[in-house]
Scaffold this active site. Sequence first.
Site, short mmCIF file in Angstrom:
data_model
loop_
_atom_site.label_atom_id
_atom_site.label_comp_id
_atom_site.label_asym_id
_atom_site.label_seq_id
_atom_site.Cartn_x
_atom_site.Cartn_y
_atom_site.Cartn_z
N HIS A 1 5.07 1.90 0.32
CA HIS A 1 6.00 2.14 1.00
C HIS A 1 6.07 3.92 0.83
CE1 HIS A 1 5.61 -0.47 -2.64
NE2 HIS A 1 7.00 -0.79 -1.57
FE1 FES Z 1 4.92 2.51 -3.42
FE2 FES Z 1 2.29 3.02 -2.97
S1 FES Z 1 4.14 3.67 -2.56
S2 FES Z 1 2.71 1.50 -4.14
#
Ligand code: FES
Length: 109
Positions: free
Chosen positions: A74
């Site tokens: 993410h």
């Molecule tokens: Fe979502 Fe690492 S940014 S698990």
Amino acid sequence: IKWRGKPVFIRHRSADEIAEANSCDVTELRDPETDDVRVLEGPEWLVVLGVCTHLGCVPIPYAGEYHGYFCPCHGSHYDTSGRIRKGPAPLNLELPPYKFIEEGKLLIG
Ligand code: FES
């Protein structure tokens, strides 16, 4: 290597990486910690759990906007001290307990 089933990243930091870790304004960090409290055995060695504090993916070392660790799941960027700098992760990479027990031998746990 793994500790308690979790990956551990052991990094021998360069002088530039140490300087970069000490150059930020700690008060602006999401999870404010100075670099010196994150390196228990001197500034050259950073030992962190390789588990993103967002949802637990394994970040990529030597990547991301802060040259520390990057979690592509993410988009969390950690710096050369393993501190969260950008993206959804709420906390810095966790430190396991560790110490050098002799030259070249690190005890984790
Ligand atoms: Fe979502 Fe690492 S940014 S698990």
